[in-house]
Design a protein around this motif. Structure first.
Motif, PDB file in Angstrom:
ATOM      1  N   GLY A  65      62.942  45.541  44.202  1.00 47.51           N
ATOM      2  CA  GLY A  65      61.869  46.527  44.359  1.00 47.51           C
ATOM      3  C   GLY A  65      60.812  46.403  43.267  1.00 47.51           C
ATOM      4  O   GLY A  65      59.595  46.482  43.535  1.00 47.51           O
ATOM      5  N   LEU A  66      61.291  46.194  42.009  1.00 43.83           N
ATOM      6  CA  LEU A  66      60.346  46.052  40.910  1.00 43.83           C
ATOM      7  C   LEU A  66      59.491  44.804  41.067  1.00 43.83           C
ATOM      8  O   LEU A  66      58.283  44.816  40.780  1.00 43.83           O
ATOM      9  N   LYS A  67      60.087  43.740  41.545  1.00 40.56           N
ATOM     10  CA  LYS A  67      59.316  42.512  41.778  1.00 40.56           C
ATOM     11  C   LYS A  67      58.236  42.739  42.834  1.00 40.56           C
ATOM     12  O   LYS A  67      57.095  42.268  42.692  1.00 40.56           O
ATOM     13  N   SER A  68      58.585  43.460  43.879  1.00 38.59           N
ATOM     14  CA  SER A  68      57.603  43.757  44.922  1.00 38.59           C
ATOM     15  C   SER A  68      56.437  44.571  44.374  1.00 38.59           C
ATOM     16  O   SER A  68      55.262  44.322  44.689  1.00 38.59           O
ATOM     17  N   GLU A  69      56.748  45.564  43.517  1.00 39.00           N
ATOM     18  CA  GLU A  69      55.685  46.376  42.923  1.00 39.00           C
ATOM     19  C   GLU A  69      54.786  45.544  42.014  1.00 39.00           C
ATOM     20  O   GLU A  69      53.558  45.685  42.030  1.00 39.00           O
ATOM     21  N   LEU A  70      55.408  44.666  41.223  1.00 35.97           N
ATOM     22  CA  LEU A  70      54.606  43.811  40.339  1.00 35.97           C
ATOM     23  C   LEU A  70      53.717  42.857  41.148  1.00 35.97           C
ATOM     24  O   LEU A  70      52.568  42.605  40.773  1.00 35.97           O
ATOM     25  N   GLN A  71      54.247  42.347  42.218  1.00 35.89           N
ATOM     26  CA  GLN A  71      53.431  41.469  43.071  1.00 35.89           C
ATOM     27  C   GLN A  71      52.265  42.240  43.694  1.00 35.89           C
ATOM     28  O   GLN A  71      51.151  41.704  43.829  1.00 35.89           O
ATOM     29  N   ALA A  72      52.502  43.499  44.079  1.00 32.80           N
ATOM     30  CA  ALA A  72      51.420  44.317  44.631  1.00 32.80           C
ATOM     31  C   ALA A  72      50.334  44.562  43.586  1.00 32.80           C
ATOM     32  O   ALA A  72      49.130  44.498  43.877  1.00 32.80           O
ATOM     33  N   VAL A  73      50.766  44.835  42.339  1.00 35.28           N
ATOM     34  CA  VAL A  73      49.790  45.037  41.265  1.00 35.28           C
ATOM     35  C   VAL A  73      49.002  43.756  41.018  1.00 35.28           C
ATOM     36  O   VAL A  73      47.781  43.779  40.811  1.00 35.28           O
ATOM     37  N   SER A  74      49.695  42.610  41.042  1.00 33.30           N
ATOM     38  CA  SER A  74      49.011  41.331  40.839  1.00 33.30           C
ATOM     39  C   SER A  74      47.983  41.083  41.949  1.00 33.30           C
ATOM     40  O   SER A  74      46.873  40.595  41.697  1.00 33.30           O
ATOM     41  N   LEU A  75      48.334  41.450  43.181  1.00 34.96           N
ATOM     42  CA  LEU A  75      47.394  41.294  44.292  1.00 34.96           C
ATOM     43  C   LEU A  75      46.182  42.207  44.115  1.00 34.96           C
ATOM     44  O   LEU A  75      45.037  41.805  44.394  1.00 34.96           O
ATOM     45  N   ARG A  76      46.420  43.419  43.631  1.00 32.86           N
ATOM     46  CA  ARG A  76      45.293  44.325  43.382  1.00 32.86           C
ATOM     47  C   ARG A  76      44.374  43.782  42.299  1.00 32.86           C
ATOM     48  O   ARG A  76      43.142  43.877  42.404  1.00 32.86           O
ATOM     49  N   LEU A  77      44.952  43.192  41.263  1.00 34.33           N
ATOM     50  CA  LEU A  77      44.139  42.599  40.207  1.00 34.33           C
ATOM     51  C   LEU A  77      43.297  41.435  40.744  1.00 34.33           C
ATOM     52  O   LEU A  77      42.130  41.271  40.371  1.00 34.33           O
ATOM     53  N   ALA A  78      43.912  40.637  41.618  1.00 30.92           N
ATOM     54  CA  ALA A  78      43.151  39.532  42.220  1.00 30.92           C
ATOM     55  C   ALA A  78      42.001  40.063  43.068  1.00 30.92           C
ATOM     56  O   ALA A  78      40.884  39.515  43.062  1.00 30.92           O
ATOM     57  N   THR A  79      42.276  41.168  43.785  1.00 30.00           N
ATOM     58  CA  THR A  79      41.215  41.780  44.589  1.00 30.00           C
ATOM     59  C   THR A  79      40.095  42.316  43.704  1.00 30.00           C
ATOM     60  O   THR A  79      38.901  42.151  43.995  1.00 30.00           O
ATOM     61  N   LEU A  80      40.484  42.962  42.590  1.00 28.01           N
ATOM     62  CA  LEU A  80      39.479  43.456  41.650  1.00 28.01           C
ATOM     63  C   LEU A  80      38.662  42.319  41.047  1.00 28.01           C
ATOM     64  O   LEU A  80      37.446  42.435  40.847  1.00 28.01           O
ATOM     65  N   LYS A  81      39.339  41.216  40.769  1.00 23.55           N
ATOM     66  CA  LYS A  81      38.627  40.049  40.231  1.00 23.55           C
ATOM     67  C   LYS A  81      37.596  39.529  41.227  1.00 23.55           C
ATOM     68  O   LYS A  81      36.457  39.216  40.864  1.00 23.55           O
ATOM     69  N   SER A  82      37.988  39.450  42.483  1.00 22.76           N
ATOM     70  CA  SER A  82      37.040  38.996  43.516  1.00 22.76           C
ATOM     71  C   SER A  82      35.879  39.975  43.658  1.00 22.76           C
ATOM     72  O   SER A  82      34.708  39.577  43.791  1.00 22.76           O
ATOM     73  N   THR A  83      36.204  41.273  43.629  1.00 22.14           N
ATOM     74  CA  THR A  83      35.147  42.284  43.734  1.00 22.14           C
ATOM     75  C   THR A  83      34.185  42.200  42.556  1.00 22.14           C
ATOM     76  O   THR A  83      32.963  42.320  42.711  1.00 22.14           O
ATOM     77  N   GLN A  84      34.754  41.973  41.354  1.00 20.25           N
ATOM     78  CA  GLN A  84      33.906  41.855  40.169  1.00 20.25           C
ATOM     79  C   GLN A  84      33.006  40.625  40.260  1.00 20.25           C
ATOM     80  O   GLN A  84      31.821  40.685  39.905  1.00 20.25           O
ATOM     81  N   ALA A  85      33.547  39.520  40.746  1.00 21.69           N
ATOM     82  CA  ALA A  85      32.731  38.311  40.906  1.00 21.69           C
ATOM     83  C   ALA A  85      31.608  38.547  41.907  1.00 21.69           C
ATOM     84  O   ALA A  85      30.463  38.112  41.705  1.00 21.69           O
ATOM     85  N   MET A  86      31.926  39.232  43.011  1.00 21.20           N
ATOM     86  CA  MET A  86      30.901  39.535  44.008  1.00 21.20           C
ATOM     87  C   MET A  86      29.837  40.462  43.432  1.00 21.20           C
ATOM     88  O   MET A  86      28.632  40.296  43.678  1.00 21.20           O
ATOM     89  N   ALA A  87      30.283  41.435  42.630  1.00 18.22           N
ATOM     90  CA  ALA A  87      29.321  42.351  42.003  1.00 18.22           C
ATOM     91  C   ALA A  87      28.422  41.610  41.024  1.00 18.22           C
ATOM     92  O   ALA A  87      27.206  41.866  40.953  1.00 18.22           O
ATOM     93  N   ASP A  88      28.985  40.667  40.272  1.00 16.96           N
ATOM     94  CA  ASP A  88      28.168  39.872  39.347  1.00 16.96           C
ATOM     95  C   ASP A  88      27.135  39.045  40.105  1.00 16.96           C
ATOM     96  O   ASP A  88      25.975  38.930  39.681  1.00 16.96           O
ATOM     97  N   ALA A  89      27.579  38.464  41.224  1.00 16.57           N
ATOM     98  CA  ALA A  89      26.639  37.676  42.021  1.00 16.57           C
ATOM     99  C   ALA A  89      25.516  38.549  42.577  1.00 16.57           C
ATOM    100  O   ALA A  89      24.333  38.166  42.568  1.00 16.57           O
ATOM    101  N   MET A  90      25.870  39.743  43.067  1.00 20.41           N
ATOM    102  CA  MET A  90      24.857  40.660  43.587  1.00 20.41           C
ATOM    103  C   MET A  90      23.916  41.128  42.482  1.00 20.41           C
ATOM    104  O   MET A  90      22.705  41.275  42.700  1.00 20.41           O
TER     105      MET A  90
END
Length: 209
Positions: A65-90
Protein backbone atom coordinates in the motif's frame (compact mmCIF):
# COMPACT_ATOMS: atom_id res chain seq x y z
CA UNK A 1 13.08 20.91 -6.62
CA UNK A 2 10.64 18.65 -8.43
CA UNK A 3 13.47 16.52 -9.78
CA UNK A 4 15.03 16.20 -6.31
CA UNK A 5 11.74 15.19 -4.70
CA UNK A 6 11.08 12.65 -7.44
CA UNK A 7 14.54 11.20 -6.96
CA UNK A 8 13.89 10.78 -3.21
CA UNK A 9 10.54 9.12 -3.88
CA UNK A 10 12.10 6.65 -6.32
CA UNK A 11 14.78 5.85 -3.73
CA UNK A 12 12.12 5.24 -1.05
CA UNK A 13 10.20 2.94 -3.41
CA UNK A 14 13.34 0.88 -4.07
CA UNK A 15 14.00 0.57 -0.31
CA UNK A 16 10.42 -0.60 0.27
CA UNK A 17 10.85 -3.24 -2.42
CA UNK A 18 14.00 -4.50 -0.73
CA UNK A 19 12.29 -4.66 2.67
CA UNK A 20 9.27 -6.42 1.19
CA UNK A 21 11.43 -9.04 -0.51
CA UNK A 22 13.28 -9.58 2.77
CA UNK A 23 10.00 -10.07 4.68
CA UNK A 24 8.75 -12.50 2.04
CA UNK A 25 11.91 -14.57 2.38
CA UNK A 26 11.50 -14.48 6.16
CA UNK A 27 7.92 -15.65 5.72
CA UNK A 28 9.07 -18.73 3.79
CA UNK A 29 11.51 -19.57 6.56
CA UNK A 30 8.82 -19.10 9.22
CA UNK A 31 6.42 -21.41 7.38
CA UNK A 32 9.13 -24.07 7.19
CA UNK A 33 9.83 -23.70 10.92
CA UNK A 34 6.12 -23.94 11.76
CA UNK A 35 5.82 -27.20 9.80
CA UNK A 36 8.88 -28.58 11.53
CA UNK A 37 7.60 -27.65 15.03
CA UNK A 38 4.17 -29.06 14.26
CA UNK A 39 5.70 -32.41 13.31
CA UNK A 40 7.62 -32.43 16.60
CA UNK A 41 4.47 -31.60 18.58
CA UNK A 42 5.67 -28.28 19.98
CA UNK A 43 2.34 -26.49 19.67
CA UNK A 44 3.27 -23.52 21.90
CA UNK A 45 6.18 -22.65 19.61
CA UNK A 46 3.92 -23.15 16.60
CA UNK A 47 1.42 -20.59 17.96
CA UNK A 48 4.16 -18.01 18.62
CA UNK A 49 5.64 -18.46 15.17
CA UNK A 50 2.17 -18.31 13.61
CA UNK A 51 1.59 -14.90 15.22
CA UNK A 52 4.95 -13.74 13.82
CA UNK A 53 3.95 -15.02 10.40
CA UNK A 54 0.67 -13.06 10.54
CA UNK A 55 2.49 -9.87 11.53
CA UNK A 56 4.96 -10.47 8.72
CA UNK A 57 2.19 -10.80 6.15
CA UNK A 58 0.47 -7.67 7.44
CA UNK A 59 3.75 -5.78 7.09
CA UNK A 60 4.12 -6.97 3.49
CA UNK A 61 0.57 -5.83 2.73
CA UNK A 62 1.25 -2.40 4.26
CA UNK A 63 4.42 -2.10 2.20
CA UNK A 64 2.44 -2.77 -0.96
CA UNK A 65 0.00 0.00 0.00
CA UNK A 66 2.81 2.41 0.87
CA UNK A 67 4.52 1.71 -2.43
CA UNK A 68 1.31 2.47 -4.29
CA UNK A 69 0.95 5.79 -2.44
CA UNK A 70 4.55 6.75 -3.18
CA UNK A 71 4.07 5.92 -6.84
CA UNK A 72 0.93 8.09 -6.92
CA UNK A 73 2.87 10.98 -5.37
CA UNK A 74 5.66 10.48 -7.92
CA UNK A 75 3.08 10.59 -10.73
CA UNK A 76 1.64 13.81 -9.33
CA UNK A 77 5.10 15.35 -9.23
CA UNK A 78 5.65 14.37 -12.86
CA UNK A 79 2.32 15.97 -13.74
CA UNK A 80 3.30 19.13 -11.88
CA UNK A 81 6.61 19.17 -13.71
CA UNK A 82 4.85 18.95 -17.06
CA UNK A 83 2.40 21.67 -16.03
CA UNK A 84 5.28 23.89 -14.92
CA UNK A 85 7.09 23.37 -18.23
CA UNK A 86 3.91 24.24 -20.13
CA UNK A 87 3.44 27.34 -17.98
CA UNK A 88 7.03 28.42 -18.66
CA UNK A 89 6.48 27.97 -22.38
CA UNK A 90 3.26 29.99 -22.25
CA UNK A 91 5.02 32.69 -20.23
CA UNK A 92 7.76 32.92 -22.85
CA UNK A 93 5.24 33.04 -25.69
CA UNK A 94 3.25 35.75 -23.92
CA UNK A 95 6.40 37.79 -23.39
CA UNK A 96 7.33 37.46 -27.06
CA UNK A 97 3.83 38.46 -28.21
CA UNK A 98 3.85 41.45 -25.85
CA UNK A 99 7.18 42.60 -27.30
CA UNK A 100 5.88 42.15 -30.85
CA UNK A 101 2.73 44.12 -30.06
CA UNK A 102 4.83 46.96 -28.66
CA UNK A 103 7.02 47.06 -31.75
CA UNK A 104 4.19 46.67 -34.24
CA UNK A 105 2.84 49.93 -35.63
CA UNK A 106 -0.73 49.10 -36.57
CA UNK A 107 -1.49 52.27 -38.62
CA UNK A 108 1.75 51.86 -40.53
CA UNK A 109 0.92 48.21 -41.17
CA UNK A 110 -2.52 49.18 -42.48
CA UNK A 111 -0.95 51.74 -44.80
CA UNK A 112 1.47 49.11 -46.08
CA UNK A 113 -1.39 46.71 -46.75
CA UNK A 114 -3.38 49.35 -48.63
CA UNK A 115 -0.35 50.31 -50.70
CA UNK A 116 0.31 46.65 -51.44
CA UNK A 117 -3.26 46.14 -52.63
CA UNK A 118 -3.08 49.25 -54.81
CA UNK A 119 0.21 48.22 -56.40
CA UNK A 120 -1.09 44.71 -56.88
CA UNK A 121 -4.14 46.02 -58.74
CA UNK A 122 -1.92 48.21 -60.93
CA UNK A 123 0.29 45.24 -61.74
CA UNK A 124 -2.73 43.13 -62.69
CA UNK A 125 -4.05 45.88 -64.95
CA UNK A 126 -0.63 46.29 -66.58
CA UNK A 127 -0.35 42.56 -67.13
CA UNK A 128 -3.80 42.46 -68.74
CA UNK A 129 -2.96 45.38 -71.04
CA UNK A 130 0.32 43.80 -72.08
CA UNK A 131 -1.43 40.51 -72.70
CA UNK A 132 -4.07 42.20 -74.86
CA UNK A 133 -1.40 44.08 -76.81
CA UNK A 134 0.56 40.90 -77.45
CA UNK A 135 -2.60 39.08 -78.52
CA UNK A 136 -3.50 41.90 -80.91
CA UNK A 137 0.00 41.96 -82.37
CA UNK A 138 0.03 38.24 -82.91
CA UNK A 139 -3.46 38.35 -84.40
CA UNK A 140 -2.49 41.16 -86.85
CA UNK A 141 0.62 39.29 -87.82
CA UNK A 142 -1.40 36.20 -88.58
CA UNK A 143 -3.92 38.14 -90.64
CA UNK A 144 -1.15 39.89 -92.61
CA UNK A 145 0.52 36.57 -93.37
CA UNK A 146 -2.80 35.09 -94.44
CA UNK A 147 -3.46 38.12 -96.64
CA UNK A 148 -0.06 37.80 -98.32
CA UNK A 149 -0.68 34.11 -98.98
CA UNK A 150 -4.05 34.88 -100.56
CA UNK A 151 -2.56 37.62 -102.78
CA UNK A 152 0.27 35.34 -103.89
CA UNK A 153 -2.24 32.62 -104.71
CA UNK A 154 -4.25 35.05 -106.85
CA UNK A 155 -1.13 36.28 -108.62
CA UNK A 156 -0.02 32.72 -109.30
CA UNK A 157 -3.43 31.90 -110.77
CA UNK A 158 -3.30 34.84 -113.21
CA UNK A 159 0.33 34.13 -114.12
CA UNK A 160 1.96 37.28 -112.70
CA UNK A 161 4.04 35.68 -109.96
CA UNK A 162 4.15 36.30 -106.21
CA UNK A 163 3.72 39.63 -104.45
CA UNK A 164 7.45 40.09 -103.75
CA UNK A 165 8.38 39.73 -107.42
CA UNK A 166 5.60 42.11 -108.43
CA UNK A 167 6.73 44.75 -105.95
CA UNK A 168 10.39 44.51 -107.03
CA UNK A 169 9.68 44.52 -110.78
CA UNK A 170 9.91 47.81 -112.74
CA UNK A 171 6.72 49.65 -113.60
CA UNK A 172 7.09 49.00 -117.29
CA UNK A 173 7.51 45.31 -116.66
CA UNK A 174 4.31 45.18 -114.64
CA UNK A 175 2.40 46.86 -117.48
CA UNK A 176 3.99 44.61 -120.06
CA UNK A 177 2.94 41.53 -118.10
CA UNK A 178 -0.69 42.59 -118.10
CA UNK A 179 -1.58 41.40 -121.61
CA UNK A 180 -0.08 37.98 -120.88
CA UNK A 181 -2.54 37.37 -118.08
CA UNK A 182 -5.54 37.20 -120.42
CA UNK A 183 -4.17 34.54 -122.75
CA UNK A 184 -3.09 32.43 -119.76
CA UNK A 185 -6.58 32.51 -118.26
CA UNK A 186 -8.12 32.02 -121.67
CA UNK A 187 -6.12 28.88 -122.23
CA UNK A 188 -7.00 27.62 -118.76
CA UNK A 189 -10.70 28.17 -119.35
CA UNK A 190 -10.69 26.93 -122.95
CA UNK A 191 -10.94 30.45 -124.47
CA UNK A 192 -14.24 31.04 -122.68
CA UNK A 193 -14.31 34.68 -121.58
CA UNK A 194 -11.22 36.25 -120.06
CA UNK A 195 -10.35 36.84 -116.38
CA UNK A 196 -12.87 35.97 -113.71
CA UNK A 197 -14.57 38.99 -112.14
CA UNK A 198 -13.52 38.00 -108.59
CA UNK A 199 -9.87 37.65 -109.58
CA UNK A 200 -10.08 40.93 -111.49
CA UNK A 201 -11.48 42.69 -108.42
CA UNK A 202 -8.66 41.32 -106.25
CA UNK A 203 -6.09 42.44 -108.83
CA UNK A 204 -7.62 45.94 -108.99
CA UNK A 205 -7.51 46.19 -105.19
CA UNK A 206 -3.88 45.10 -105.23
CA UNK A 207 -3.01 47.80 -107.79
CA UNK A 208 -4.80 50.46 -105.76
CA UNK A 209 -2.76 49.49 -102.69
Amino acid sequence: MLRENKRQLDKAIRELDRERMSLQQQEKKTVAEIKKMAKEGQMDAVKVMAKSLVRNRHAVTKMYGLKSELQAVSLRLATLKSTQAMADAMRGATKAMRAMNRRMNLPNLQNIMREFERQNERMEMTSEMMGDAVDDALQDEGEEEETDNLVNQVLDEIGIGNMTELASAPVGTRVAEKPQAAPAMAEAEGGGGGIDEDLQARLDNLRKS
